[in-house]
Write a protein that holds these residues in place. Structure first.
Motif, short mmCIF file in Angstrom:
data_model
loop_
_atom_site.label_atom_id
_atom_site.label_comp_id
_atom_site.label_asym_id
_atom_site.label_seq_id
_atom_site.Cartn_x
_atom_site.Cartn_y
_atom_site.Cartn_z
N ALA A 7 57.55 89.98 40.88
CA ALA A 7 57.56 91.33 39.94
C ALA A 7 56.74 91.29 39.05
CB ALA A 7 59.20 91.35 39.59
N VAL A 8 56.75 89.92 38.17
CA VAL A 8 55.77 89.48 36.88
C VAL A 8 54.25 89.94 37.33
CG1 VAL A 8 54.96 88.03 35.37
CG2 VAL A 8 57.37 88.36 35.62
N ILE A 9 53.91 89.22 38.52
CA ILE A 9 52.49 89.49 38.80
C ILE A 9 52.19 91.01 39.17
CG2 ILE A 9 50.78 89.06 40.81
CD1 ILE A 9 52.45 86.33 41.15
N GLY A 10 53.19 91.60 39.89
CA GLY A 10 53.01 92.88 39.87
C GLY A 10 52.78 93.97 38.68
N PHE A 11 53.50 93.65 37.76
CA PHE A 11 53.53 94.33 36.51
C PHE A 11 52.33 93.90 35.69
CE2 PHE A 11 58.52 93.92 36.23
CZ PHE A 11 58.86 95.04 36.79
N GLY A 12 51.75 92.68 35.88
CA GLY A 12 50.53 92.35 35.26
C GLY A 12 49.48 93.06 35.82
N THR A 13 49.40 93.06 37.33
CA THR A 13 48.41 93.76 37.69
C THR A 13 48.34 95.25 37.47
OG1 THR A 13 48.30 92.34 39.72
CG2 THR A 13 47.48 94.32 39.83
N ALA A 14 49.51 95.80 37.26
CA ALA A 14 49.51 97.37 36.90
C ALA A 14 48.92 97.75 35.54
CB ALA A 14 50.92 97.95 37.11
N LEU A 15 49.37 96.83 34.55
CA LEU A 15 48.88 96.93 33.32
C LEU A 15 47.25 96.71 33.09
CD1 LEU A 15 51.65 95.45 30.96
CD2 LEU A 15 51.18 97.95 31.62
N LEU A 16 46.74 95.84 33.86
CA LEU A 16 45.51 95.45 34.03
C LEU A 16 44.58 96.73 34.56
CD1 LEU A 16 43.31 93.17 33.49
CD2 LEU A 16 43.64 92.51 35.77
N LEU A 17 45.02 97.06 35.65
CA LEU A 17 44.46 98.34 36.19
C LEU A 17 44.40 99.34 35.31
CD1 LEU A 17 44.92 97.60 40.04
CD2 LEU A 17 42.82 96.85 38.56
N SER A 18 45.44 99.97 34.64
CA SER A 18 45.70 100.82 34.00
C SER A 18 45.41 100.77 32.52
CB SER A 18 47.16 101.41 34.29
OG SER A 18 48.08 100.60 33.64
N SER A 19 44.64 99.62 32.23
CA SER A 19 44.74 99.29 30.77
C SER A 19 43.74 100.47 29.89
CB SER A 19 43.87 98.02 30.47
OG SER A 19 42.74 98.26 31.07
N ASN A 20 42.98 101.30 30.58
CA ASN A 20 42.05 102.15 29.93
C ASN A 20 42.76 103.63 30.06
OD1 ASN A 20 39.93 100.60 29.02
ND2 ASN A 20 39.02 100.75 31.06
N ALA A 21 44.01 103.71 30.71
CA ALA A 21 44.50 105.06 31.01
C ALA A 21 44.86 105.67 29.32
CB ALA A 21 46.03 105.07 31.71
N VAL A 22 45.39 105.16 28.65
CA VAL A 22 45.65 105.95 27.42
C VAL A 22 44.37 106.42 26.51
CG1 VAL A 22 46.72 105.66 25.08
CG2 VAL A 22 47.87 105.03 27.20
N TRP A 23 43.28 105.35 26.51
CA TRP A 23 42.18 105.68 25.99
C TRP A 23 41.32 106.63 26.68
CZ3 TRP A 23 38.93 105.58 21.91
CH2 TRP A 23 37.77 105.68 22.12
N ARG A 24 41.29 106.93 28.09
CA ARG A 24 40.88 107.75 28.67
C ARG A 24 41.53 109.11 28.52
NH1 ARG A 24 42.04 106.10 33.76
NH2 ARG A 24 40.38 104.45 33.62
N LEU A 25 42.90 109.13 28.37
CA LEU A 25 43.58 110.10 27.89
C LEU A 25 43.02 110.82 26.33
CD1 LEU A 25 45.66 112.48 28.23
CD2 LEU A 25 47.40 110.72 26.97
N TYR A 26 42.97 109.95 25.49
CA TYR A 26 42.45 110.34 24.31
C TYR A 26 41.09 110.87 24.18
CZ TYR A 26 40.21 109.99 19.80
OH TYR A 26 39.65 110.42 18.60
N VAL A 27 40.37 110.43 25.16
CA VAL A 27 38.82 110.98 25.12
C VAL A 27 38.96 112.25 25.86
CG1 VAL A 27 36.52 110.92 26.74
CG2 VAL A 27 37.74 108.79 25.67
N LEU A 28 39.62 112.53 26.89
CA LEU A 28 39.87 113.82 27.42
C LEU A 28 40.34 114.91 26.63
CD1 LEU A 28 41.24 113.04 30.96
CD2 LEU A 28 38.93 113.90 30.47
#
Length: 227
Positions: free
Chosen positions: A119-140
């Protein structure tokens, strides 16, 4: 007027979603600390995994909802998969749901020393791949706000600058925390699976990160609130 009111209501809902997400992160931190000081570590790991999975689901839902509300002049929405980050947000949903399932199984005593690191590995992978999501939202949101300014709507420059700093900073921190969680999860699987310390440390890092990203999401939405 009705459309403006609906947009404001939606923005408030997303801001609250980010706040709830941050609260989930705080709850994860508290549970992990209890486990680290020796209070039923296996149970604390399982419950923290469930709580973090729920927080991840809330984060994914809040961000996806906000992405779909970014509107540009002429009614053209930012629908590009690359711009929307649809792939990473879908992964956040799947990992969050999977983490809840693994946490429940661990709580029931079914291969907890193995399922928790997974579960920890899955959580880490999700956060790593979605790390730019909030920044991308701000840009839009920034691009949308700049276009709206041309028709006379005001901007809250100070709030936007703060949101920009938080969004850019949280992206790097989230990526590092995700990578650290993946490494700790792998070490936990490869080492002594009876020792849950690595799992607890990884969940502590993940919980701290989601507090930051939840707060950043709320700040980003509130900085562009239409009055």
């Amino acid at each position: 007027m009705s459309i403006t009111r609906d947009i404001a209501t939606h923005d408030n809902a997303v801001a609250y979603g980010g706040l709830i997400d941050a609260i989930g992160g705080v709850a994860t931190i508290v549970l992990v600390i209890c486990g680290l000081v020796g209070i039923a570590p296996p149970m604390m790991v399982a419950i923290a995994t469930i709580v973090f999975g729920v927080a991840l689901l809330i984060q994914g839902g809040a961000m996806l909802s906000e992405y779909t509300q970014v509107v540009f002049p002429g009614g053209v929405r930012a629908s590009s998969v690359e711009q929307m980050g649809g792939n990473s947000l879908a992964l956040v949903f799947l990992v969050g749901a999977g983490g809840i399932v693994l946490g429940v199984l661990s709580l029931l005593g079914i291969s907890a020393p193995v399922l928790s690191p997974v579960a920890v590995i899955g959580f880490g992978t999700a956060l790593l791949l979605s790390s730019n999501a909030v920044w991308r939202l701000y840009v839009l949101r920034r691009a949308s706000a700049q276009m709206e300014t041309a028709v006379g709507q005001s901007q809250h420059v100070g709030a936007e600058m703060l949101a920009s700093e938080m969004a850019s900073g949280s992206a790097g921190i989230q990526a590092l925390a995700g990578l650290a969680a993946i490494v700790l999860g792998i070490l936990a699987l490869a080492g002594n699976t009876a020792d849950l310390t690595l799992n607890l440390v990884a969940l502590l890092a993940l919980g701290s990160t989601i507090v930051l990203t939840g707060s950043t999401l709320s700040a980003t939405v509130l900085s562009f609130m239409r009055t």
